[in-house]
Design a protein around this motif. Structure first.
Motif, PDB file in Angstrom:
ATOM      1  N   ASP A 278      53.793  22.986   9.645  1.00 57.92           N
ATOM      2  CA  ASP A 278      54.412  24.076  10.396  1.00 57.92           C
ATOM      3  C   ASP A 278      54.456  25.383   9.557  1.00 57.92           C
ATOM      4  O   ASP A 278      55.144  26.330   9.612  1.00 57.92           O
ATOM      5  CB  ASP A 278      55.829  23.856  10.945  1.00 57.92           C
ATOM      6  N   HIS A 279      54.124  25.233   8.258  1.00 57.76           N
ATOM      7  CA  HIS A 279      54.043  26.264   7.154  1.00 57.76           C
ATOM      8  C   HIS A 279      52.604  26.819   6.971  1.00 57.76           C
ATOM      9  O   HIS A 279      52.150  27.750   6.681  1.00 57.76           O
ATOM     10  CB  HIS A 279      54.897  26.092   6.100  1.00 57.76           C
ATOM     11  N   GLU A 280      51.668  25.718   6.716  1.00 59.62           N
ATOM     12  CA  GLU A 280      50.406  25.829   6.333  1.00 59.62           C
ATOM     13  C   GLU A 280      49.282  25.201   7.352  1.00 59.62           C
ATOM     14  O   GLU A 280      48.197  25.424   7.360  1.00 59.62           O
ATOM     15  CB  GLU A 280      50.047  25.244   4.945  1.00 59.62           C
ATOM     16  N   ALA A 281      49.948  24.493   8.103  1.00 60.66           N
ATOM     17  CA  ALA A 281      49.261  23.776   9.369  1.00 60.66           C
ATOM     18  C   ALA A 281      50.087  23.100  10.252  1.00 60.66           C
ATOM     19  O   ALA A 281      51.090  22.731  10.059  1.00 60.66           O
ATOM     20  CB  ALA A 281      48.106  22.777   8.838  1.00 60.66           C
ATOM     21  N   GLY A 282      49.753  23.002  11.456  1.00 61.18           N
ATOM     22  CA  GLY A 282      50.272  22.294  12.336  1.00 61.18           C
ATOM     23  C   GLY A 282      49.845  20.754  12.505  1.00 61.18           C
ATOM     24  O   GLY A 282      48.660  20.501  12.029  1.00 61.18           O
ATOM     25  N   PHE A 283      50.553  19.699  12.913  1.00 65.47           N
ATOM     26  CA  PHE A 283      50.412  18.432  13.090  1.00 65.47           C
ATOM     27  C   PHE A 283      50.665  17.713  14.196  1.00 65.47           C
ATOM     28  O   PHE A 283      51.414  18.404  15.029  1.00 65.47           O
ATOM     29  CB  PHE A 283      51.161  17.802  12.056  1.00 65.47           C
ATOM     30  N   PHE A 284      49.669  16.555  14.591  1.00 68.68           N
ATOM     31  CA  PHE A 284      49.927  16.046  15.902  1.00 68.68           C
ATOM     32  C   PHE A 284      49.465  14.487  15.662  1.00 68.68           C
ATOM     33  O   PHE A 284      48.720  14.234  14.599  1.00 68.68           O
ATOM     34  CB  PHE A 284      49.262  16.393  16.994  1.00 68.68           C
TER      35      PHE A 284
ATOM     36  N   LEU B 229      49.437  16.479  20.749  1.00 67.82           N
ATOM     37  CA  LEU B 229      48.538  17.315  20.811  1.00 67.82           C
ATOM     38  C   LEU B 229      49.091  18.453  21.961  1.00 67.82           C
ATOM     39  O   LEU B 229      49.016  19.826  21.833  1.00 67.82           O
ATOM     40  CB  LEU B 229      47.104  17.023  21.046  1.00 67.82           C
ATOM     41  N   VAL B 230      49.237  17.792  22.999  1.00 66.99           N
ATOM     42  CA  VAL B 230      49.486  18.673  24.283  1.00 66.99           C
ATOM     43  C   VAL B 230      50.766  19.564  23.950  1.00 66.99           C
ATOM     44  O   VAL B 230      50.769  20.568  24.256  1.00 66.99           O
ATOM     45  CB  VAL B 230      49.700  17.904  25.653  1.00 66.99           C
ATOM     46  N   ALA B 231      51.760  18.875  23.610  1.00 61.39           N
ATOM     47  CA  ALA B 231      53.035  19.508  23.098  1.00 61.39           C
ATOM     48  C   ALA B 231      53.046  20.375  22.304  1.00 61.39           C
ATOM     49  O   ALA B 231      53.474  21.608  22.460  1.00 61.39           O
ATOM     50  CB  ALA B 231      54.200  18.461  22.941  1.00 61.39           C
ATOM     51  N   ARG B 232      52.174  20.315  21.303  1.00 58.81           N
ATOM     52  CA  ARG B 232      51.777  21.461  19.985  1.00 58.81           C
ATOM     53  C   ARG B 232      50.953  22.487  20.529  1.00 58.81           C
ATOM     54  O   ARG B 232      51.486  23.420  20.144  1.00 58.81           O
ATOM     55  CB  ARG B 232      51.345  20.670  18.854  1.00 58.81           C
ATOM     56  N   VAL B 233      50.144  22.370  21.326  1.00 56.38           N
ATOM     57  CA  VAL B 233      49.443  23.356  22.078  1.00 56.38           C
ATOM     58  C   VAL B 233      50.189  24.273  22.739  1.00 56.38           C
ATOM     59  O   VAL B 233      50.270  25.567  22.628  1.00 56.38           O
ATOM     60  CB  VAL B 233      48.175  22.866  22.701  1.00 56.38           C
ATOM     61  N   ARG B 234      51.241  23.577  23.732  1.00 57.88           N
ATOM     62  CA  ARG B 234      52.032  24.415  24.591  1.00 57.88           C
ATOM     63  C   ARG B 234      53.048  25.202  23.461  1.00 57.88           C
ATOM     64  O   ARG B 234      53.378  26.257  24.123  1.00 57.88           O
ATOM     65  CB  ARG B 234      52.637  23.371  25.346  1.00 57.88           C
ATOM     66  N   SER B 235      53.413  24.711  22.416  1.00 59.74           N
ATOM     67  CA  SER B 235      54.355  25.252  21.674  1.00 59.74           C
ATOM     68  C   SER B 235      53.703  26.427  20.939  1.00 59.74           C
ATOM     69  O   SER B 235      54.383  27.493  20.763  1.00 59.74           O
ATOM     70  CB  SER B 235      54.986  24.157  20.722  1.00 59.74           C
ATOM     71  N   TYR B 236      52.641  26.309  20.546  1.00 66.82           N
ATOM     72  CA  TYR B 236      52.019  27.388  19.618  1.00 66.82           C
ATOM     73  C   TYR B 236      51.213  28.318  20.321  1.00 66.82           C
ATOM     74  O   TYR B 236      51.033  29.436  19.869  1.00 66.82           O
ATOM     75  CB  TYR B 236      51.173  26.670  18.591  1.00 66.82           C
ATOM     76  N   LEU B 237      50.617  28.128  21.491  1.00 65.47           N
ATOM     77  CA  LEU B 237      50.068  29.223  22.082  1.00 65.47           C
ATOM     78  C   LEU B 237      50.502  30.598  22.219  1.00 65.47           C
ATOM     79  O   LEU B 237      50.175  31.495  22.065  1.00 65.47           O
ATOM     80  CB  LEU B 237      49.270  28.585  23.570  1.00 65.47           C
ATOM     81  N   PRO B 238      51.962  30.479  22.687  1.00 65.34           N
ATOM     82  CA  PRO B 238      52.435  31.983  22.916  1.00 65.34           C
ATOM     83  C   PRO B 238      53.001  32.469  21.671  1.00 65.34           C
ATOM     84  O   PRO B 238      53.473  33.673  21.638  1.00 65.34           O
ATOM     85  CB  PRO B 238      53.548  31.624  23.798  1.00 65.34           C
TER      86      PRO B 238
ATOM     87  N   GLY C 286      37.625  31.768  13.849  1.00 70.98           N
ATOM     88  CA  GLY C 286      38.380  32.737  13.645  1.00 70.98           C
ATOM     89  C   GLY C 286      38.725  33.558  15.119  1.00 70.98           C
ATOM     90  O   GLY C 286      39.721  33.924  15.220  1.00 70.98           O
ATOM     91  N   SER C 287      37.935  33.392  16.259  1.00 70.67           N
ATOM     92  CA  SER C 287      38.269  33.460  17.620  1.00 70.67           C
ATOM     93  C   SER C 287      39.041  32.856  18.402  1.00 70.67           C
ATOM     94  O   SER C 287      39.512  33.284  19.484  1.00 70.67           O
ATOM     95  CB  SER C 287      36.817  33.817  18.198  1.00 70.67           C
ATOM     96  N   ALA C 288      39.464  31.595  17.900  1.00 71.54           N
ATOM     97  CA  ALA C 288      40.471  30.734  18.444  1.00 71.54           C
ATOM     98  C   ALA C 288      41.615  30.779  18.219  1.00 71.54           C
ATOM     99  O   ALA C 288      42.039  31.193  17.183  1.00 71.54           O
ATOM    100  CB  ALA C 288      40.023  29.152  18.476  1.00 71.54           C
ATOM    101  N   LYS C 289      42.589  30.820  19.335  1.00 67.12           N
ATOM    102  CA  LYS C 289      44.180  30.702  18.905  1.00 67.12           C
ATOM    103  C   LYS C 289      44.294  29.576  18.137  1.00 67.12           C
ATOM    104  O   LYS C 289      45.310  29.612  17.282  1.00 67.12           O
ATOM    105  CB  LYS C 289      44.999  30.830  20.056  1.00 67.12           C
ATOM    106  N   ILE C 290      43.899  28.528  18.513  1.00 64.96           N
ATOM    107  CA  ILE C 290      44.027  26.960  17.959  1.00 64.96           C
ATOM    108  C   ILE C 290      42.832  26.362  17.673  1.00 64.96           C
ATOM    109  O   ILE C 290      41.934  26.021  18.355  1.00 64.96           O
ATOM    110  CB  ILE C 290      44.970  26.265  18.697  1.00 64.96           C
TER     111      ILE C 290
END
Length: 366
Positions: A287-293, A299-308, A241-245
């Motif tokens: 992208d509605h109930e989970a992200g995928f890679f 993985l790197v691209a999705r983390v970059r996209s979702y973090l902000p 719960g404390s992690a962004k991803i």
């Protein structure tokens, strides 16, 4: 139904998987059960020398015979209708056959791991497969191998989550917030194929706040600074719960199409970024109930996209939570699936002519 259930609590509260569900069923007057805890006989944390000796012997040097004797004794004393064995790595074919004979029970294996994975099985495990009336597989890809090994009745039943353990919980103190807050987290062992994902992430995003929970991450030099030991029970909920991803990876050596975290992360309210698989695509709308890679670069691209994107992550996490928690994915639900499949098998054994059709039904309903 009277159920003799054998599994280990060595990794509690994750295992034994059905213990709380069976306790609840007793309270509702649905079933009677007796629990045989493998951890009472065989230590999960043995020394390096003990593990080497175990591997040479092909079995634990301590507690092994007592465990097998206890299975037969409990089957005789309790007279169960079903014997449900979780994994069953250390049960001998002789003990399994004797337990079945003295009780007349339907014998069911809950295959939490790939029984054909040489790193995580035993000689007895594979030899015992033909003795089971029903083999419940958590991986689709092992089902045909189980049939070829001699078990005619095979069912696919997914992992689940425990409502008593997996639910959203916020840190209670500043110390807890500081300890668990991060950009990206992962819970699981340091398998070789997993290392490359996180090495790619820290190489591409050297400032990422990463936390890796589980065994042996300190052995990977580039990832040693991110190793945080084990997170179980409440710490597990807080870490998710404390992690962004919260990243979710399958175990390829196990031929996984999903893992326990597939259900536990959404149940705990986390935003899940999961490795793409057929089962994950069946369960979650991308992208509605989970992200995928599907690769290190993705993985790197999705983390970059979702973090902000705080609002998007919160929306997706909430939708994933709604998808899993009312969706009949608890271990109580999985237990009901197994019992129904076992009843079908028991009926087919009484009427052999119906066996083939009923076996097909078990597979299609799994």
């Amino acid at each position: 139904m009277r159920i003799l259930y054998a599994e280990t609590t060595a990794y509690a509260p994750s295992s034994a998987h059905f213990l709380e569900a069976l306790e609840a069923s007793v309270a509702r007057g649905e079933h009677e059960f007796r629990f045989l805890d493998e951890a009472d006989f065989i230590k999960s944390s043995r020394s390096f020398a003990e593990r080497i000796a175990d591997r040479v012997a092909g079995r634990p040097l301590s507690g092994y015979q007592q465990l097998n004797r206890a299975l037969v004794e409990n089957a005789a004393a309790f007279s169960p209708d079903m014997i449900l064995i979780g994994k069953g790595r250390w049960f001998t074919p002789a003990a399994i056959e004797a337990a079945k004979k003295v009780s007349g029970a339907t014998l069911v294996n809950w295959a939490t791991d790939d029984p054909f994975n040489p790193a995580d099985n035993s000689r007895e495990l594979v030899k015992s497969i033909p003795l089971y009336d029903l083999y419940v597989c958590t991986k689709k890809d092992i089902m045909n191998d189980v049939r070829r090994a001699g078990c005619a009745n095979v069912a696919y039943v997914r992992f689940g989550y425990k409502p008593e353990v997996h639910f959203p919980e916020a840190p209670a103190t500043d110390e807890e917030r500081e300890r668990f807050a991060c950009d990206v987290m992962f819970v699981g062992g340091c398998d070789a194929h997993r290392i490359a994902y996180f090495e790619a992430l820290v190489h591409a995003m050297p400032g990422v706040k990463l936390r890796l929970y589980g065994a042996y991450w300190e052995r990977a030099r580039a990832l040693r600074p991110y190793a945080r030991g084990f997170a179980v029970a409440r710490d597990y909920r807080l870490a998710i719960g404390s992690a962004k991803i919260a990243v979710n990876l399958v175990r390829r050596a196990n031929r996984d199409d999903h893992v326990m975290r597939t259900f536990e992360i959404p149940a705990c309210g986390g935003f899940m970024l999961t490795e793409r698989s057929s089962t994950h695509e069946e369960l979650f709308h991308e992208d509605h109930e989970a992200g995928f890679f599907g690769s290190h670069d993705q993985l790197v691209a999705r983390v970059r996209s979702y973090l902000p994107r705080d609002e998007d992550r919160a929306r997706i996490a909430a939708a994933g939570h709604r998808k899993i928690t009312p969706g009949r994915h608890t271990y109580g639900d999985r237990l009901a699936e197994i019992i129904e499949a076992a009843r079908t098998v028991r009926g087919s054994q009484k009427t052999p002519a119906a066996s083939a059709a009923q076996t097909r039904e078990i597979e299609s309903n799994g």
